[in-house]
Design a protein around this motif. Structure first.
Motif, PDB file in Angstrom:
ATOM      1  N   MET A 162       0.828  -1.215   0.000  1.00  0.00           N
ATOM      2  CA  MET A 162       0.000   0.000   0.000  1.00  0.00           C
ATOM      3  C   MET A 162       0.856   1.255   0.000  1.00  0.00           C
ATOM      4  O   MET A 162       0.342   2.361  -0.088  1.00  0.00           O
ATOM      5  CB  MET A 162      -0.939  -0.007   1.213  1.00  0.00           C
ATOM      6  N   GLY A 163       2.179   1.100   0.136  1.00  0.00           N
ATOM      7  CA  GLY A 163       3.088   2.238   0.201  1.00  0.00           C
ATOM      8  C   GLY A 163       3.200   2.749   1.617  1.00  0.00           C
ATOM      9  O   GLY A 163       2.190   3.060   2.251  1.00  0.00           O
ATOM     10  N   LEU A 164       4.423   2.836   2.147  1.00  0.00           N
ATOM     11  CA  LEU A 164       4.645   3.289   3.522  1.00  0.00           C
ATOM     12  C   LEU A 164       5.502   4.536   3.529  1.00  0.00           C
ATOM     13  O   LEU A 164       6.544   4.593   2.872  1.00  0.00           O
ATOM     14  CB  LEU A 164       5.347   2.198   4.349  1.00  0.00           C
ATOM     15  N   LEU A 165       5.072   5.532   4.271  1.00  0.00           N
ATOM     16  CA  LEU A 165       5.845   6.758   4.496  1.00  0.00           C
ATOM     17  C   LEU A 165       6.206   6.808   5.969  1.00  0.00           C
ATOM     18  O   LEU A 165       5.325   6.815   6.831  1.00  0.00           O
ATOM     19  CB  LEU A 165       5.019   7.989   4.115  1.00  0.00           C
ATOM     20  N   PHE A 166       7.515   6.824   6.273  1.00  0.00           N
ATOM     21  CA  PHE A 166       7.970   6.822   7.650  1.00  0.00           C
ATOM     22  C   PHE A 166       8.237   8.242   8.141  1.00  0.00           C
ATOM     23  O   PHE A 166       8.684   9.102   7.383  1.00  0.00           O
ATOM     24  CB  PHE A 166       9.235   5.969   7.789  1.00  0.00           C
ATOM     25  N   LYS A 167       7.980   8.449   9.418  1.00  0.00           N
ATOM     26  CA  LYS A 167       8.075   9.766  10.044  1.00  0.00           C
ATOM     27  C   LYS A 167       9.488  10.001  10.617  1.00  0.00           C
ATOM     28  O   LYS A 167      10.353   9.130  10.572  1.00  0.00           O
ATOM     29  CB  LYS A 167       7.007   9.886  11.136  1.00  0.00           C
ATOM     30  N   PRO A 168       9.745  11.200  11.213  1.00  0.00           N
ATOM     31  CA  PRO A 168      11.097  11.590  11.635  1.00  0.00           C
ATOM     32  C   PRO A 168      11.812  10.617  12.569  1.00  0.00           C
ATOM     33  O   PRO A 168      13.020  10.401  12.427  1.00  0.00           O
ATOM     34  CB  PRO A 168      10.863  12.941  12.323  1.00  0.00           C
ATOM     35  N   GLU A 169      11.107  10.034  13.532  1.00  0.00           N
ATOM     36  CA  GLU A 169      11.793   9.168  14.500  1.00  0.00           C
ATOM     37  C   GLU A 169      12.496   7.998  13.816  1.00  0.00           C
ATOM     38  O   GLU A 169      13.660   7.705  14.085  1.00  0.00           O
ATOM     39  CB  GLU A 169      10.787   8.639  15.531  1.00  0.00           C
ATOM     40  N   THR A 170      11.791   7.353  12.900  1.00  0.00           N
ATOM     41  CA  THR A 170      12.386   6.218  12.196  1.00  0.00           C
ATOM     42  C   THR A 170      13.421   6.684  11.185  1.00  0.00           C
ATOM     43  O   THR A 170      14.466   6.039  11.011  1.00  0.00           O
ATOM     44  CB  THR A 170      11.290   5.383  11.502  1.00  0.00           C
ATOM     45  N   LYS A 171      13.170   7.809  10.519  1.00  0.00           N
ATOM     46  CA  LYS A 171      14.161   8.339   9.583  1.00  0.00           C
ATOM     47  C   LYS A 171      15.491   8.580  10.283  1.00  0.00           C
ATOM     48  O   LYS A 171      16.555   8.259   9.756  1.00  0.00           O
ATOM     49  CB  LYS A 171      13.662   9.648   8.957  1.00  0.00           C
ATOM     50  N   ILE A 227      14.302  -2.889  11.659  1.00  0.00           N
ATOM     51  CA  ILE A 227      13.981  -1.602  12.295  1.00  0.00           C
ATOM     52  C   ILE A 227      12.675  -1.049  11.736  1.00  0.00           C
ATOM     53  O   ILE A 227      11.802  -0.581  12.476  1.00  0.00           O
ATOM     54  CB  ILE A 227      15.134  -0.602  12.088  1.00  0.00           C
ATOM     55  N   LEU A 228      12.516  -1.115  10.411  1.00  0.00           N
ATOM     56  CA  LEU A 228      11.288  -0.618   9.789  1.00  0.00           C
ATOM     57  C   LEU A 228      10.075  -1.448  10.211  1.00  0.00           C
ATOM     58  O   LEU A 228       8.983  -0.904  10.395  1.00  0.00           O
ATOM     59  CB  LEU A 228      11.423  -0.639   8.266  1.00  0.00           C
ATOM     60  N   ALA A 229      10.291  -2.751  10.384  1.00  0.00           N
ATOM     61  CA  ALA A 229       9.189  -3.626  10.788  1.00  0.00           C
ATOM     62  C   ALA A 229       8.712  -3.317  12.200  1.00  0.00           C
ATOM     63  O   ALA A 229       7.526  -3.483  12.518  1.00  0.00           O
ATOM     64  CB  ALA A 229       9.619  -5.092  10.688  1.00  0.00           C
ATOM     65  N   GLU A 230       9.635  -2.849  13.057  1.00  0.00           N
ATOM     66  CA  GLU A 230       9.291  -2.534  14.446  1.00  0.00           C
ATOM     67  C   GLU A 230       8.739  -1.119  14.597  1.00  0.00           C
ATOM     68  O   GLU A 230       8.161  -0.772  15.625  1.00  0.00           O
ATOM     69  CB  GLU A 230      10.534  -2.683  15.335  1.00  0.00           C
ATOM     70  N   ALA A 231       8.925  -0.295  13.569  1.00  0.00           N
ATOM     71  CA  ALA A 231       8.515   1.119  13.663  1.00  0.00           C
ATOM     72  C   ALA A 231       6.999   1.248  13.706  1.00  0.00           C
ATOM     73  O   ALA A 231       6.267   0.474  13.083  1.00  0.00           O
ATOM     74  CB  ALA A 231       9.070   1.891  12.474  1.00  0.00           C
ATOM     75  N   GLU A 232       6.547   2.242  14.433  1.00  0.00           N
ATOM     76  CA  GLU A 232       5.114   2.531  14.511  1.00  0.00           C
ATOM     77  C   GLU A 232       4.770   3.892  13.931  1.00  0.00           C
ATOM     78  O   GLU A 232       3.596   4.220  13.759  1.00  0.00           O
ATOM     79  CB  GLU A 232       4.648   2.462  15.971  1.00  0.00           C
ATOM     80  N   ASP A 233       5.787   4.700  13.635  1.00  0.00           N
ATOM     81  CA  ASP A 233       5.532   6.055  13.125  1.00  0.00           C
ATOM     82  C   ASP A 233       5.559   6.069  11.593  1.00  0.00           C
ATOM     83  O   ASP A 233       6.453   6.591  10.958  1.00  0.00           O
ATOM     84  CB  ASP A 233       6.540   7.059  13.691  1.00  0.00           C
ATOM     85  N   ARG A 260       0.791  27.133   5.211  1.00  0.00           N
ATOM     86  CA  ARG A 260       2.007  27.930   5.022  1.00  0.00           C
ATOM     87  C   ARG A 260       2.628  28.333   6.358  1.00  0.00           C
ATOM     88  O   ARG A 260       3.847  28.295   6.525  1.00  0.00           O
ATOM     89  CB  ARG A 260       1.700  29.174   4.196  1.00  0.00           C
ATOM     90  N   SER A 261       1.802  28.678   7.339  1.00  0.00           N
ATOM     91  CA  SER A 261       2.332  29.124   8.641  1.00  0.00           C
ATOM     92  C   SER A 261       3.008  27.985   9.400  1.00  0.00           C
ATOM     93  O   SER A 261       3.904  28.213  10.198  1.00  0.00           O
ATOM     94  CB  SER A 261       1.207  29.727   9.494  1.00  0.00           C
ATOM     95  N   GLU A 262       2.585  26.746   9.121  1.00  0.00           N
ATOM     96  CA  GLU A 262       3.148  25.600   9.840  1.00  0.00           C
ATOM     97  C   GLU A 262       4.290  24.914   9.105  1.00  0.00           C
ATOM     98  O   GLU A 262       5.000  24.104   9.692  1.00  0.00           O
ATOM     99  CB  GLU A 262       2.045  24.558  10.089  1.00  0.00           C
ATOM    100  N   ILE A 263       4.487  25.245   7.838  1.00  0.00           N
ATOM    101  CA  ILE A 263       5.384  24.455   7.003  1.00  0.00           C
ATOM    102  C   ILE A 263       6.804  24.389   7.529  1.00  0.00           C
ATOM    103  O   ILE A 263       7.484  23.363   7.397  1.00  0.00           O
ATOM    104  CB  ILE A 263       5.375  24.980   5.537  1.00  0.00           C
ATOM    105  N   LYS A 264       7.284  25.450   8.128  1.00  0.00           N
ATOM    106  CA  LYS A 264       8.664  25.434   8.627  1.00  0.00           C
ATOM    107  C   LYS A 264       8.836  24.510   9.832  1.00  0.00           C
ATOM    108  O   LYS A 264       9.934  24.049  10.115  1.00  0.00           O
ATOM    109  CB  LYS A 264       9.112  26.851   8.991  1.00  0.00           C
ATOM    110  N   GLN A 265       7.748  24.260  10.525  1.00  0.00           N
ATOM    111  CA  GLN A 265       7.826  23.368  11.678  1.00  0.00           C
ATOM    112  C   GLN A 265       7.530  21.913  11.301  1.00  0.00           C
ATOM    113  O   GLN A 265       7.773  21.005  12.091  1.00  0.00           O
ATOM    114  CB  GLN A 265       6.822  23.788  12.775  1.00  0.00           C
ATOM    115  N   ILE A 266       7.022  21.725  10.095  1.00  0.00           N
ATOM    116  CA  ILE A 266       6.651  20.379   9.672  1.00  0.00           C
ATOM    117  C   ILE A 266       7.827  19.739   8.932  1.00  0.00           C
ATOM    118  O   ILE A 266       8.340  20.296   7.990  1.00  0.00           O
ATOM    119  CB  ILE A 266       5.428  20.394   8.745  1.00  0.00           C
ATOM    120  N   ILE A 267       8.232  18.590   9.368  1.00  0.00           N
ATOM    121  CA  ILE A 267       9.232  17.809   8.655  1.00  0.00           C
ATOM    122  C   ILE A 267       8.534  16.567   8.137  1.00  0.00           C
ATOM    123  O   ILE A 267       8.154  15.710   8.911  1.00  0.00           O
ATOM    124  CB  ILE A 267      10.418  17.413   9.564  1.00  0.00           C
ATOM    125  N   GLN A 268       8.363  16.500   6.827  1.00  0.00           N
ATOM    126  CA  GLN A 268       7.611  15.383   6.279  1.00  0.00           C
ATOM    127  C   GLN A 268       8.527  14.196   6.093  1.00  0.00           C
ATOM    128  O   GLN A 268       9.699  14.320   5.861  1.00  0.00           O
ATOM    129  CB  GLN A 268       6.988  15.794   4.952  1.00  0.00           C
TER     130      GLN A 268
END
Length: 289
Positions: free
Chosen positions: A120-129, A157-163, A281-289
């Protein structure tokens, strides 16, 4: 014009069953095409920006990304613009590269589930990155047995990730036959080149030599969405790019992306991204995709 979407043939180097390469250059536009392959694909960009289109999912990333694309999940080659120290690492391997039953072993159950979710396609968040990013970028240095072991460590590691986020949580509805993939690729390429203009159903149906009713039925069955929804999603994704990278006013962004009604733009933007353009736009600098 090269419109074949189709099956991409992947050939690992001699002595390896795993493709692992670091790319330091910008991905050329003509390398981004609609395709699929039985190999599983892991893509890590440490610093860069770009558009991703995986199955039914379209989005724009700013800063970095870590995605896992499962077997035969159609996707466009990722258009990345790497920063000065940016690097894209691409890893590809066949699900059976260690033997047909290897991932059926009890010890491999978590990785087996990971590879199933990846369809289904997985996108991992900052903690796992942060946890696995360096391991991924170092993988191309290893050969043979060591590369296999290091890849298994990464997959564990990816299999154990939840984020993580499922990019096609409702499943991917691509039901067209292989020969029809060419039609889908023609449609995507046309939208890519013309989304800033009005695209009538007559025009797009003509591109694939179909009547409008036949095209609408075919496209909905093949992709799970209407053509109008696809175009609107593409425009909104482009809007997130402009809001992230430019100083254009939100009104100018609206019209630059092909919308001709600001309230309609705001409504669709919130519907697709979960927030209005101003808040995005106001949040983009705080968002790390």
């Amino acid at each position: 014009m090269k419109n074949k979407p189709t099956l991409e043939k992947i050939s690992p180097g001699f002595g390896n069953s795993i493709v692992a390469v670091n790319k330091l250059k910008k991905r050329k536009r003509d390398q981004a095409f609609w395709h699929f392959h039985p190999e599983i694909e892991l893509v890590y960009v440490n610093k860069g920006k770009g558009r991703r289109h995986i199955g039914n999912h379209m989005s724009y990333f700013d800063n970095s990304q870590l995605i896992l694309v499962g077997s035969n999940l159609p996707h466009n080659g990722f258009e990345n613009r790497l920063t000065a120290k940016g690097k894209e690492t691409l890893i590809q391997f066949h699900p059976d590269f260690l033997g047909k039953d290897f991932f059926s072993l009890p010890q491999m159950s978590s990785i087996s589930l990971l590879l199933e979710r990846a369809k289904m396609g997985l996108l991992f968040k900052p903690e796992t990155k942060e946890k696995v990013g360096e391991k991924i970028t170092r993988l191309p240095r290893y050969e043979g047995f060591k590369r296999v072991i290091k890849l298994l460590e990464i997959l564990h590691i990816l299999a154990e990730a939840e984020d993580y986020v499922l990019l096609n949580a409702d499943g991917y509805a691509f039901e067209a036959q292989l020969q029809d993939n060419t039609k889908i690729d023609v449609v995507f390429k046309y939208v890519y080149s013309n989304f800033k203009e009005h695209i009538s159903l007559d025009t797009i149906a003509e591109q694939v030599s179909m009547t409008v009713p036949a095209f609408c039925r075919y496209f909905k069955k093949a992709t799970g969405k209407t053509f109008t929804k696809l175009v609107n999603e593409y425009r909104v994704v482009h809007a997130t790019k402009l809001l992230s990278e430019s100083q254009m006013s939100i009104t100018d962004v609206c019209f630059e992306c092909g919308f001709n009604n600001f309230s309609h733009f705001n409504k669709l933007f919130k519907e697709i991204t979960g927030k209005n353009a101003s808040k995005y736009r106001s949040e983009i600098k705080q968002i790390i995709q």
